[in-house]
Design a protein around this motif. Structure first.
Motif, PDB file in Angstrom:
ATOM      1  N   ILE A 237       0.634  -1.665   0.032  1.00 53.66           N
ATOM      2  CA  ILE A 237       0.220  -0.110   0.181  1.00 53.66           C
ATOM      3  C   ILE A 237       0.809   1.257  -0.052  1.00 53.66           C
ATOM      4  O   ILE A 237       0.259   2.560  -0.816  1.00 53.66           O
ATOM      5  N   ILE A 238       1.671   1.294   0.459  1.00 55.84           N
ATOM      6  CA  ILE A 238       2.686   2.271   0.668  1.00 55.84           C
ATOM      7  C   ILE A 238       2.984   2.736  -0.379  1.00 55.84           C
ATOM      8  O   ILE A 238       3.842   3.494  -1.049  1.00 55.84           O
ATOM      9  N   THR A 239       3.898   1.330  -1.318  1.00 55.42           N
ATOM     10  CA  THR A 239       4.651   1.726  -2.422  1.00 55.42           C
ATOM     11  C   THR A 239       3.657   2.411  -3.076  1.00 55.42           C
ATOM     12  O   THR A 239       4.282   3.047  -4.756  1.00 55.42           O
ATOM     13  N   SER A 240       2.339   1.792  -3.123  1.00 55.26           N
ATOM     14  CA  SER A 240       1.327   2.419  -3.810  1.00 55.26           C
ATOM     15  C   SER A 240       0.968   3.826  -4.046  1.00 55.26           C
ATOM     16  O   SER A 240       1.187   4.761  -4.955  1.00 55.26           O
ATOM     17  N   ALA A 241       1.134   4.501  -2.624  1.00 56.41           N
ATOM     18  CA  ALA A 241       0.916   5.918  -3.062  1.00 56.41           C
ATOM     19  C   ALA A 241       2.384   6.498  -3.375  1.00 56.41           C
ATOM     20  O   ALA A 241       2.120   7.366  -3.445  1.00 56.41           O
ATOM     21  N   LEU A 242       3.602   5.971  -3.150  1.00 58.70           N
ATOM     22  CA  LEU A 242       4.574   5.862  -3.812  1.00 58.70           C
ATOM     23  C   LEU A 242       4.412   6.515  -5.250  1.00 58.70           C
ATOM     24  O   LEU A 242       5.474   7.152  -5.790  1.00 58.70           O
ATOM     25  N   LEU A 243       3.742   5.098  -6.018  1.00 54.51           N
ATOM     26  CA  LEU A 243       4.387   5.854  -7.203  1.00 54.51           C
ATOM     27  C   LEU A 243       3.365   6.161  -8.131  1.00 54.51           C
ATOM     28  O   LEU A 243       3.308   7.054  -9.415  1.00 54.51           O
ATOM     29  N   ALA A 244       1.926   7.032  -7.526  1.00 52.02           N
ATOM     30  CA  ALA A 244       0.998   7.777  -7.353  1.00 52.02           C
ATOM     31  C   ALA A 244       1.732   9.087  -7.555  1.00 52.02           C
ATOM     32  O   ALA A 244       2.080   9.992  -8.210  1.00 52.02           O
ATOM     33  N   ALA A 245       2.815   9.485  -6.130  1.00 52.96           N
ATOM     34  CA  ALA A 245       3.662  10.203  -5.230  1.00 52.96           C
ATOM     35  C   ALA A 245       4.370  10.662  -6.756  1.00 52.96           C
ATOM     36  O   ALA A 245       4.700  11.506  -7.241  1.00 52.96           O
ATOM     37  N   SER A 246       5.291   9.791  -7.507  1.00 48.87           N
ATOM     38  CA  SER A 246       6.784   9.383  -8.324  1.00 48.87           C
ATOM     39  C   SER A 246       5.974  10.259 -10.088  1.00 48.87           C
ATOM     40  O   SER A 246       6.373  10.625 -10.739  1.00 48.87           O
ATOM     41  N   LYS A 247       4.355  10.366 -10.394  1.00 45.74           N
ATOM     42  CA  LYS A 247       3.241   9.907 -11.089  1.00 45.74           C
ATOM     43  C   LYS A 247       3.132  11.826 -10.601  1.00 45.74           C
ATOM     44  O   LYS A 247       3.282  12.309 -12.445  1.00 45.74           O
ATOM     45  N   ILE A 248       3.918  12.151  -9.938  1.00 42.64           N
ATOM     46  CA  ILE A 248       2.959  14.363  -9.768  1.00 42.64           C
ATOM     47  C   ILE A 248       4.653  14.679  -9.645  1.00 42.64           C
ATOM     48  O   ILE A 248       4.565  15.485 -10.437  1.00 42.64           O
ATOM     49  N   ASN A 249       5.549  14.260  -9.553  1.00 36.58           N
ATOM     50  CA  ASN A 249       7.057  14.512  -9.424  1.00 36.58           C
ATOM     51  C   ASN A 249       7.967  13.165  -9.344  1.00 36.58           C
ATOM     52  O   ASN A 249       8.333  12.393  -7.956  1.00 36.58           O
ATOM     53  N   PRO A 250       7.976  13.094 -10.041  1.00 35.67           N
ATOM     54  CA  PRO A 250       9.344  11.843  -9.873  1.00 35.67           C
ATOM     55  C   PRO A 250      10.371  11.928  -8.753  1.00 35.67           C
ATOM     56  O   PRO A 250      11.554  10.526  -8.730  1.00 35.67           O
ATOM     57  N   LYS A 251      11.290  12.986  -9.222  1.00 37.43           N
ATOM     58  CA  LYS A 251      12.556  13.198  -8.194  1.00 37.43           C
ATOM     59  C   LYS A 251      11.885  12.255  -6.310  1.00 37.43           C
ATOM     60  O   LYS A 251      13.015  12.459  -6.216  1.00 37.43           O
TER      61      LYS A 251
END
Length: 351
Positions: free
Chosen positions: A261-275
């Motif tokens: 779940i935490i990685t799914s949130a990170l996946l979404a965050a990375s689509k907002i800003n990959p850095k």
């Protein structure tokens, strides 16, 4: 849309960090992945003497309308009951965070229950759970953006307490369903490969879960934009974590990433800003079947694989001593020169 000004991680100390690591009194590479962890934290902090200051683990909690359809082995009421368990110190995450003396916080992002304000629960509730996305969006776009904003507020407050190392956890019955849909849409992976056992479904349960999620996916007419995907299929806790991660990276904190779940949130965050990915250390590979697909998509290398899938940041907390050891050795272990020990010719060449 909220913008995050995340600086690229500096590379100017890369060679000096490796020289320091390789110059310790050991054969080259003999501390294995600890050397990579020490290098990565030093790189994130732009320091030859990285440190972990006031580490925090923060569990964000939210309820999911899809849970009413039986996608989980447990009823939705377990979510709020577990928050009381956290407050009483009885959950696995309490045990493991206490073991390491790490500050533990709980955020109500959208639980379908009202807690007594006297409890030490950070109230960032957007609503009493999301709507059932089999019939429409889980939340409005406005609610999604508000959840991102409230996630940034949580991290900003923790950063002001002197924290430079943060671990995210989650609680929300049904949230592996959100994670599966987020993975499928944002990583373009067939849904069937993204749906797993969650809290312990058997083969028939997983099939039923897939059918329900596939039905929900069939009515989605939005784009693969992360805000659209999160609004349609996210949980308030998942969206809030994504916002918290982006803010943590903006503040140059080290993000210690837990499971599916935490990685799914990170996946979404990375689509907002990959850095944001440059600031992450990945703790473990969850036993939730699709987590490895998510990790591979993000080109992430987890430290542990010990069959955990509890969530709550428990995998990260079990892994924490390894990260601590990495920081300790780079700062405290003697170099060949300091110890008066002869270096190998290979070490001399690299240094």
């Amino acid at each position: 849309m909220i913008e995050f000004k995340i600086d690229p991680v500096s590379e100017k100390l890369d060679q000096e960090l490796w020289n320091k690591i390789n110059g310790k009194t050991k054969p080259l590479g003999s501390l294995g992945m600890l050397e990579e962890i020490a290098f990565n934290i030093g790189k994130i902090q732009n320091s030859l003497t990285p440190k972990i200051d006031n580490p925090n683990v923060v569990v964000f909690a939210g309820d999911h309308g899809i849970a009413d359809d039986g996608v989980s082995f447990y009823p939705k009421s377990v979510s709020y009951q577990m928050l009381y368990n956290y407050m009483q110190g009885g959950a696995a995450i309490n045990v493991f965070s206490n073991q390491h003396g790490i500050d533990f916080k709980v955020v109500d992002a959208g639980i379908d229950h009202d807690f007594d304000p006297s409890l030490s629960i950070i109230n960032k509730k957007i609503a009493h759970g999301t709507k059932n996305y089999r019939f429409g969006p889980a939340m409005t776009k406005e609610q999604c953006l508000e959840a991102i904003q409230r996630g940034t507020e949580v991290v900003s407050d923790i950063h002001k307490e002197g924290c430079n190392f943060i671990t995210f956890g989650e609680k929300g019955i049904g949230n592996t369903s959100s994670g599966a849909l987020i993975l499928s849409l944002l990583a373009d992976i067939p849904l069937e490969e993204c749906v797993g056992r969650g809290t312990g479904l058997d083969k028939d349960g997983v099939k039923s879960k897939f059918d329900l999620l596939n039905e929900a996916l069939s009515i989605y007419d939005g784009s693969n934009n992360p805000i659209d995907v999160l609004s349609q299929f996210g949980g308030f806790e998942v969206v809030m974590i994504a916002g918290a991660m982006l803010k943590a990276a903006e503040l140059k904190m080290t993000l210690f990433i837990d499971g599916f779940i935490i990685t799914s949130a990170l996946l979404a965050a990375s689509k907002i800003n990959p850095k944001v990915l440059d600031y992450c250390i990945f703790a473990h590979k969850s036993n939730e079947q699709a987590h490895i697909k998510m990790l591979n998509y993000l080109k992430a290398k987890p430290i542990l694989d010990i069959g955990m899938r509890l969530g709550e940041a428990t995998g990260a907390m079990v892994c924490y001593p390894l990260v601590k050891s990495a920081v300790q050795f780079i700062n405290e272990m003697a170099s060949f020169q300091e110890a008066g020990v002869s270096e190998s010719e290979e070490t001399k060449t690299i240094s």
